[in-house]
Enzyme design. Sequence first.
Site, PDB file in Angstrom:
ATOM      1  N   GLY A 198      44.324  41.688  50.734  1.00 15.19           N
ATOM      2  CA  GLY A 198      45.301  42.631  50.868  1.00 15.19           C
ATOM      3  C   GLY A 198      46.703  42.121  50.326  1.00 15.19           C
ATOM      4  N   ASN A 239      47.312  42.864  47.038  1.00 10.97           N
ATOM      5  CA  ASN A 239      47.953  44.119  46.193  1.00 10.97           C
ATOM      6  C   ASN A 239      48.402  45.278  47.250  1.00 10.97           C
ATOM      7  OD1 ASN A 239      47.477  43.945  43.106  1.00 10.97           O
ATOM      8  ND2 ASN A 239      45.514  43.098  43.960  1.00 10.97           N
ATOM      9  N   LEU A 249      31.802  52.916  45.637  1.00  7.53           N
ATOM     10  CA  LEU A 249      32.025  54.005  44.844  1.00  7.53           C
ATOM     11  C   LEU A 249      32.896  55.053  45.764  1.00  7.53           C
ATOM     12  CD1 LEU A 249      31.723  55.130  42.206  1.00  7.53           C
ATOM     13  CD2 LEU A 249      29.531  56.455  43.035  1.00  7.53           C
ATOM     14  N   ASN A 308      43.236  53.019  41.123  1.00  9.43           N
ATOM     15  CA  ASN A 308      42.476  51.793  41.625  1.00  9.43           C
ATOM     16  C   ASN A 308      43.055  50.696  40.380  1.00  9.43           C
ATOM     17  OD1 ASN A 308      40.634  49.903  42.621  1.00  9.43           O
ATOM     18  ND2 ASN A 308      39.145  50.326  40.966  1.00  9.43           N
ATOM     19  N   HIS A 357      41.695  47.157  38.651  1.00  6.99           N
ATOM     20  CA  HIS A 357      40.754  46.411  38.177  1.00  6.99           C
ATOM     21  C   HIS A 357      41.191  45.059  37.731  1.00  6.99           C
ATOM     22  CE1 HIS A 357      36.455  45.821  37.418  1.00  6.99           C
ATOM     23  NE2 HIS A 357      36.799  45.125  36.180  1.00  6.99           N
ATOM     24  N   ASP A 399      35.091  52.509  37.782  1.00  9.49           N
ATOM     25  CA  ASP A 399      36.185  51.918  36.602  1.00  9.49           C
ATOM     26  C   ASP A 399      36.103  52.861  35.384  1.00  9.49           C
ATOM     27  OD1 ASP A 399      36.481  49.692  38.356  1.00  9.49           O
ATOM     28  OD2 ASP A 399      34.744  48.755  37.429  1.00  9.49           O
ATOM     29  N   GLU A 458      48.652  41.551  38.397  1.00  8.30           N
ATOM     30  CA  GLU A 458      48.177  42.814  39.266  1.00  8.30           C
ATOM     31  C   GLU A 458      49.508  43.100  40.158  1.00  8.30           C
ATOM     32  OE1 GLU A 458      44.381  42.812  41.334  1.00  8.30           O
ATOM     33  OE2 GLU A 458      43.848  41.226  39.837  1.00  8.30           O
TER      34      GLU A 458
HETATM   35  C1  GAR Z   1      41.972  42.376  43.035  1.00  8.91           C
HETATM   36  O1  GAR Z   1      41.733  41.099  42.323  1.00  8.91           O
HETATM   37  C2  GAR Z   1      41.468  43.643  42.673  1.00  8.91           C
HETATM   38  O2  GAR Z   1      41.799  43.677  41.215  1.00  8.91           O
HETATM   39  C3  GAR Z   1      39.817  43.552  42.756  1.00  8.91           C
HETATM   40  O3  GAR Z   1      39.735  42.866  43.998  1.00  8.91           O
HETATM   41  C4  GAR Z   1      41.100  42.090  44.094  1.00  8.91           C
HETATM   42  C5  GAR Z   1      41.557  42.438  45.651  1.00  8.91           C
HETATM   43  O4  GAR Z   1      42.507  41.366  45.895  1.00  8.91           O
HETATM   44  N1  GAR Z   1      39.513  44.733  42.640  1.00  8.91           N
HETATM   45  C6  GAR Z   1      38.382  44.862  41.970  1.00  8.91           C
HETATM   46  O5  GAR Z   1      37.530  43.969  41.368  1.00  8.91           O
HETATM   47  C7  GAR Z   1      37.765  46.357  41.690  1.00  8.91           C
HETATM   48  N2  GAR Z   1      36.549  46.392  41.171  1.00  8.91           N
HETATM   49  P1  GAR Z   1      43.667  41.572  47.018  1.00  8.91           P
HETATM   50  O6  GAR Z   1      42.723  42.024  48.328  1.00  8.91           O
HETATM   51  O7  GAR Z   1      44.356  40.407  47.081  1.00  8.91           O
HETATM   52  O8  GAR Z   1      44.563  42.666  46.555  1.00  8.91           O
END
Ligand code: GAR
Length: 195
Positions: free
Chosen positions: A17, A19, A93, A108, A110, A151, A180
Site C-alpha cells: 500500500g 502507492n 485483470l 494503473n 506498472h 498493461d 512510482e
Molecule cells: C508496485 O511496485 C506496483 O508498480 C506493482 O505492485 C507494487 C505495489 O506496491 N504493480 C504491478 O506490478 C502491476 N502489474 P505497493 O503496494 O507498495 O504500492
Amino acid sequence: MPELPRVAILVGRKGRGTNMARLLTACASGYVPAEGRLVVAPVSGNPAAIRARALGARVEVLDPRSSGYSARLLDLFREERIDWVCLAGFMSLFPSEIVGEYEGRILNIHPALLPRFGGKGMYGIRVHEAVLAAGVTETGCTVHFVTNEYDEGEAILTRSCPVLAGDTPDSLADRVLELEHEAYPEALRMVVLGL
Ligand code: GAR
C-alpha cells in the site's frame, strides 16, 4: 464550492500500500484536487488495508475471486459516487463491466517501461527479474489507463532510471518504487485536471 472528484484505490492481496498511501496523502494535501474516498482490499489484514485505515480511509474488503465481485464493486463505486479508480498493486485483470462503465477513468501503475516487461503474470519482483535478465540499461515505471488486457492501455506518464552494475531485483525494485511514488500522484493530478 464545487465538489471534488472522488477517487477509489484498489490494492492487492499482498499489497504493502505504499502507492495507495502516496495517492491518499496527495489528495489530502490538495496536490491532487480530488477526494480519496475509498480503498478496496481483497483481505482485511494486509499491510495496505492497515495503512489505509491508519490514514482514515474507508476500507472495504472484496475478494476479486469471489462471486459477484464486479457487481459489488460497482455498487460501492455508485454508493461513493466514484469518478476515478486507481489500481495500486492490484494484480488481477480488472472486471470488463467496470472498464466499460469507467472507460478512460481507471489508472494503473506498472514497475517497468511498458510495453516491455508487461502482460499477464508480469508483476512485482518478477518484472525486475525480467529486466535484469534482459540486460537492459534503463528501467522505470509507467502510469497508464486500464483496458481489458493486462498493461495495454495508453500511457499517461513514465519515469525512468538506470539499471546499475550489481543491481539485484530488490535494489531495482527500491529504485523504481521511488519513481512510482512521484509518478502516480502526478499522473492522477494530470488526468483529474484534464492536462
Ligand atoms: C508496485 O511496485 C506496483 O508498480 C506493482 O505492485 C507494487 C505495489 O506496491 N504493480 C504491478 O506490478 C502491476 N502489474 P505497493 O503496494 O507498495 O504500492
